[in-house]
Design an enzyme around this catalytic site. Structure first.
Site, PDB file in Angstrom:
ATOM      1  N   HIS A 137      47.856  53.059  73.854  1.00 56.52           N
ATOM      2  CA  HIS A 137      47.635  51.972  72.656  1.00 56.52           C
ATOM      3  C   HIS A 137      47.204  50.575  73.235  1.00 56.52           C
ATOM      4  O   HIS A 137      47.662  50.164  74.124  1.00 56.52           O
ATOM      5  CB  HIS A 137      49.124  51.892  71.966  1.00 56.52           C
ATOM      6  N   CYS A 533      43.708  81.676  72.541  1.00 52.36           N
ATOM      7  CA  CYS A 533      44.432  82.673  72.101  1.00 52.36           C
ATOM      8  C   CYS A 533      45.913  82.305  72.699  1.00 52.36           C
ATOM      9  O   CYS A 533      46.810  83.155  72.302  1.00 52.36           O
ATOM     10  CB  CYS A 533      43.948  83.850  72.996  1.00 52.36           C
TER      11      CYS A 533
HETATM   12  C1  LIG Z   1      55.139  62.600  68.819  1.00 51.75           C
HETATM   13  C2  LIG Z   1      55.138  61.590  69.730  1.00 51.75           C
HETATM   14  C3  LIG Z   1      54.003  60.774  69.990  1.00 51.75           C
HETATM   15  C4  LIG Z   1      53.764  59.866  70.745  1.00 51.75           C
HETATM   16  N1  LIG Z   1      52.539  59.247  71.121  1.00 51.75           N
HETATM   17  C5  LIG Z   1      52.617  58.386  71.967  1.00 51.75           C
HETATM   18  C6  LIG Z   1      51.398  57.609  72.372  1.00 51.75           C
HETATM   19  O1  LIG Z   1      50.289  58.040  71.763  1.00 51.75           O
HETATM   20  N2  LIG Z   1      51.238  56.608  73.337  1.00 51.75           N
HETATM   21  C7  LIG Z   1      52.243  56.066  73.985  1.00 51.75           C
HETATM   22  O2  LIG Z   1      52.518  55.015  74.484  1.00 51.75           O
HETATM   23  N3  LIG Z   1      53.620  56.634  73.611  1.00 51.75           N
HETATM   24  C8  LIG Z   1      53.755  57.764  72.644  1.00 51.75           C
HETATM   25  N4  LIG Z   1      55.046  58.350  72.429  1.00 51.75           N
HETATM   26  C9  LIG Z   1      56.081  57.865  73.148  1.00 51.75           C
HETATM   27  C10 LIG Z   1      56.240  58.271  74.394  1.00 51.75           C
HETATM   28  O3  LIG Z   1      56.063  59.673  74.721  1.00 51.75           O
HETATM   29  C11 LIG Z   1      57.646  58.019  75.321  1.00 51.75           C
HETATM   30  O4  LIG Z   1      57.702  56.587  74.974  1.00 51.75           O
HETATM   31  C12 LIG Z   1      57.930  58.460  76.603  1.00 51.75           C
HETATM   32  O5  LIG Z   1      57.144  59.658  76.826  1.00 51.75           O
HETATM   33  C13 LIG Z   1      59.198  58.068  77.064  1.00 51.75           C
HETATM   34  O6  LIG Z   1      59.226  58.436  78.315  1.00 51.75           O
HETATM   35  P1  LIG Z   1      60.868  58.456  79.015  1.00 51.75           P
HETATM   36  O7  LIG Z   1      60.406  58.836  80.390  1.00 51.75           O
HETATM   37  O8  LIG Z   1      61.293  57.245  78.742  1.00 51.75           O
HETATM   38  O9  LIG Z   1      61.550  59.672  78.083  1.00 51.75           O
HETATM   39  P2  LIG Z   1      61.341  61.138  78.262  1.00 51.75           P
HETATM   40  O10 LIG Z   1      60.051  61.721  78.426  1.00 51.75           O
HETATM   41  O11 LIG Z   1      62.090  61.621  76.933  1.00 51.75           O
HETATM   42  O12 LIG Z   1      62.318  61.546  79.553  1.00 51.75           O
HETATM   43  C14 LIG Z   1      63.616  61.646  79.667  1.00 51.75           C
HETATM   44  C15 LIG Z   1      64.222  62.686  80.567  1.00 51.75           C
HETATM   45  O13 LIG Z   1      65.528  62.481  80.869  1.00 51.75           O
HETATM   46  C16 LIG Z   1      66.015  63.794  81.079  1.00 51.75           C
HETATM   47  N5  LIG Z   1      67.456  63.615  80.840  1.00 51.75           N
HETATM   48  C17 LIG Z   1      68.175  63.242  79.591  1.00 51.75           C
HETATM   49  N6  LIG Z   1      69.570  63.294  79.706  1.00 51.75           N
HETATM   50  C18 LIG Z   1      69.787  63.721  80.842  1.00 51.75           C
HETATM   51  C19 LIG Z   1      70.793  63.913  81.955  1.00 51.75           C
HETATM   52  N7  LIG Z   1      72.100  63.625  80.932  1.00 51.75           N
HETATM   53  N8  LIG Z   1      70.926  64.080  83.013  1.00 51.75           N
HETATM   54  C20 LIG Z   1      69.873  64.458  83.713  1.00 51.75           C
HETATM   55  N9  LIG Z   1      68.498  64.143  82.952  1.00 51.75           N
HETATM   56  C21 LIG Z   1      68.499  63.986  81.601  1.00 51.75           C
HETATM   57  C22 LIG Z   1      65.366  64.718  79.811  1.00 51.75           C
HETATM   58  O14 LIG Z   1      65.464  65.776  80.452  1.00 51.75           O
HETATM   59  C23 LIG Z   1      63.905  63.830  80.180  1.00 51.75           C
HETATM   60  O15 LIG Z   1      63.114  64.784  81.242  1.00 51.75           O
HETATM   61  C24 LIG Z   1      54.974  59.354  71.640  1.00 51.75           C
HETATM   62  C25 LIG Z   1      56.285  60.101  71.440  1.00 51.75           C
HETATM   63  C26 LIG Z   1      56.192  61.065  70.498  1.00 51.75           C
HETATM   64  C27 LIG Z   1      57.341  61.932  70.300  1.00 51.75           C
END
Ligand SMILES: Cc1cc2nc3c(=O)[nH]c(=O)nc-3n(C[C@H](O)[C@H](O)[C@H](O)COP(=O)(O)OP(=O)(O)OC[C@H]3O[C@@H](n4cnc5c(N)ncnc54)[C@H](O)[C@@H]3O)c2cc1C
Length: 585
Positions: A137, A533
């Protein structure tokens, strides 16, 4: 505001009643809500109501839906973890191998620190990082003055360097919000003002024909467009894998299928964490656990927010579909009430049109099903940008859950009372775009922590920021393909015909670090099974290759997580096969 007044306001203004509603406000302006609601929407609305109250820093929303049971970690789980003994120790443990956790791991791998990343899933990037729009973004969809806005604009700028170093697909094609006759122009101008306040580079209004010059394939008639040239696209999963691989190459350790269950402190300081695999000794924990970040914060007695999952459905169309080449959203499809950033219609870095996302609050944080209304919503947000396309062009749809807090901002800070505990929570959209900046901010907090402990951390002199990406056979010239096949005949065996993926690429994905160990992991790394597929043809072949490479029975090959076998049992026993005449095998 006093707790009694907020309670009264909620009782009078919410429009529904919460049984036994109780409100407290701490000195730090953290509101805690308790009570029982009729449904999940009431829970979420209550949280937002409290969060909007002036001066409130955040909300711990303990309101439950009548009859719903929340699974909590019990004493038995903790005792089990203790009985497994110490399995590892590290200066820093990162909880969560999503894009945030992996970006932080890579950033910290440049320092003389030992780093372990744990994740409850078998593969990295199994949370929101695997199911998003992949849009980097520009920063005009975020509220000015928030941490999110700062991280978004800074993160966007850092992506070119990341893409060069880490070798992932990256396209800076720009995006347009287009207004047609009858659309509400105010929405477009508000995005323009936000972009100006957030200092989005190069953003400008374009008119009439200029819109068609930039994006010739969109429906005619756009009057004005908000053009942001800094918008870019990636595959969120590929970025996360690339970060993890580079962090691992620089010494970070990844422990998968390892769930954090508890945090043990001594005199207020972290001593060790308890996991489903045993004890890990550490003094520093980074909480990048996505939708579970609130629960991990609670383990350290540092919870001051609740994360609620906001599901987003995404639709993928066949690559041959004609239409928009970059993100283009019609003003009237921007839904300011949905908390969804951008989206609409776009093309992924693999060339497939993408529609969506939708935005729906859900109680079960693991629920990534797509309901009919969510599908329709995502579909209608962008289909008109692909003239002539219809539901026949849809090849796949899926959903991801955004980890949102009630203040709708990122929470990246050191814990107040527990030295060494760092929050990286509420990382909803644009978390992917912001990841490079988030990682740098967390690195600063980690350095502060070690400095306060009297330990000065130096830079590794042999840190290598460059990752060698895997070979992508379909992107090679005929000469290069011939050369590859001569060197390794497995490149001559095309396993996925839709996406032209070879056996050699699948085998390579299984032997990288961290490795692909599920069918979905192979699909996301190589695109085998991601085509028209949807693995109908190549799925069984990949299972066969995986079972051979890993020396597992084919019934032990998992689809996406532990114990999610692709095959339930053998239809014929080996002995039966041996007895059959060759022609019937
Ligand atoms: C539909 C959708 C569209 C989006 N589009 C965009 C976009 O176009 N551009 C953008 O910038 N952002 C976008 N986002 C947001 C973006 O995907 C997230 O902000 C980002 O992926 C978050 O990353 P994270 O590593 O913080 O969390 P996550 O990717 O959710 O990772 C968290 C990890 O923690 C692990 N975990 C949780 N609890 C525990 C535990 N107790 N013990 C060990 N491990 C644990 C989980 O298994 C997971 O792997 C979108 C999100 C969604 C849902």
């Amino acid at each position: 505001m006093k707790a009694e007044k907020l309670l009264k306001n909620m009782q009078n203004k919410l429009g529904f009643s919460i049984d036994g509603l109780a409100v407290s406000i701490s000195n730090d302006k953290i509101v805690t809500l308790n009570g029982t609601a009729d449904n999940w929407n009431q829970v979420v609305e209550s949280g937002f109501f409290a969060a909007k109250t002036r001066g409130v820093k955040n909300v711990v929303n303990n309101i439950r839906v009548k009859g719903s049971i929340k699974k909590e970690t019990g004493l038995e789980d903790l005792n089990e973890a203790l009985s497994l003994g110490t399995i590892a120790s590290a200066d820093v443990v990162i909880v969560g191998a999503g894009v945030s956790g992996c970006a932080i791991a890579r950033e910290l791998s440049a320092l003389n620190l030992s780093v372990i990343v744990i994740d409850k899933e078998s593969e990295v990037s199994m949370g929101a990082s695997k199911a998003n729009n992949g849009m980097i973004h520009p920063g005009n969809a975020v509220k000015p003055g928030t941490l999110k806005a700062k991280m978004n604009v800074e993160g966007n700028k850092l992506y070119d360097q990341w893409a060069r170093d880490l070798g992932f697909a990256f396209e800076r094609t720009g995006s347009i919000i287009a207004a047609y006759k009858g659309d509400k122009m105010i929405t477009l101008y508000l995005a323009y003002i936000a972009g100006r306040l957030n200092r989005v580079p190069g953003m400008r209004l374009i008119f009439g024909k200029k819109i068609m010059q930039i994006e010739p394939d969109v429906p005619k008639g756009a009057i004005v467009g908000l053009y942001t040239p800094s918008t870019a696209y990636v595959d969120g999963f590929e970025v996360t894998i690339a970060l993890a691989e580079n962090a691992a190459a620089n010494g970070a350790k990844f422990m998968m299928d390892t769930e954090i269950l508890g945090i043990d402190k001594n005199s207020g300081k972290i001593e060790r964490i308890l996991t489903s695999k045993g004890i890990i000794e550490t003094g520093c924990v980074i909480n990048a656990a996505g939708v579970y970040a609130d629960e991990v914060a609670k383990m350290a007695d540092e919870q001051f927010y609740t994360i609620h999952a906001r599901r987003g459905a995404i639709i993928i169309l066949d690559r041959n579909t004609i239409g928009a080449k970059r993100n283009i959203t019609r003003v009237k499809k921007l839904d300011s009430s949905s908390h969804s950033k951008g989206g609409g219609a776009q093309r992924t870095v693999s060339g497939n049109p993408l529609l969506g996302p939708s935005a729906k609050e859900i109680e079960n944080k693991e629920d990534t099903s797509v309901l009919a209304d969510e599908f329709e919503y995502a579909y209608m947000r962008g289909i008109e940008m692909f003239p002539g396309a219809g539901k026949k062009n849809v090849i796949s749809f899926f959903a991801g859950n955004r980890p949102a807090d009630y203040k709708e901002d990122f929470i990246i800070e050191a814990a107040k009372n527990t030295p060494g505990f760092i929050h990286c929570a509420g990382i909803q959209s644009p978390g992917l775009a912001s990841a490079p900046a988030i990682a740098k901010r967390v690195k600063g907090l980690v350095l502060n922590y070690f400095e306060s402990e009297g330990r000065s951390i130096t830079q590794k002199h042999d840190w290598n920021p460059i990752r060698i990406p895997p070979v992508v056979f379909r992107n090679k010239s005929r000469e290069e393909q011939d050369k590859l096949i001569k060197e390794n005949p497995k490149y001559g065996n095309v396993v996925c015909r839709c996406e032209l993926v070879t056996e050699a690429e699948i085998v390579d994905a299984m032997h990288r670090n961290p490795p692909a160990c599920t069918l979905d992991g192979i699909k996301r790394r190589t695109r085998a099974g991601a085509g028209r597929c949807q693995s109908g043809f190549c799925g069984p072949k990949i299972v066969e290759i995986m079972s051979r490479e890993l020396n597992y029975d084919s019934c032990e090959i998992d689809l996406k997580k532990k114990n999610s076998s692709v095959l339930l049992s053998h239809s014929r026993k080996k002995e039966d096969k041996e007895m059959l005449p060759e022609a019937s095998l």
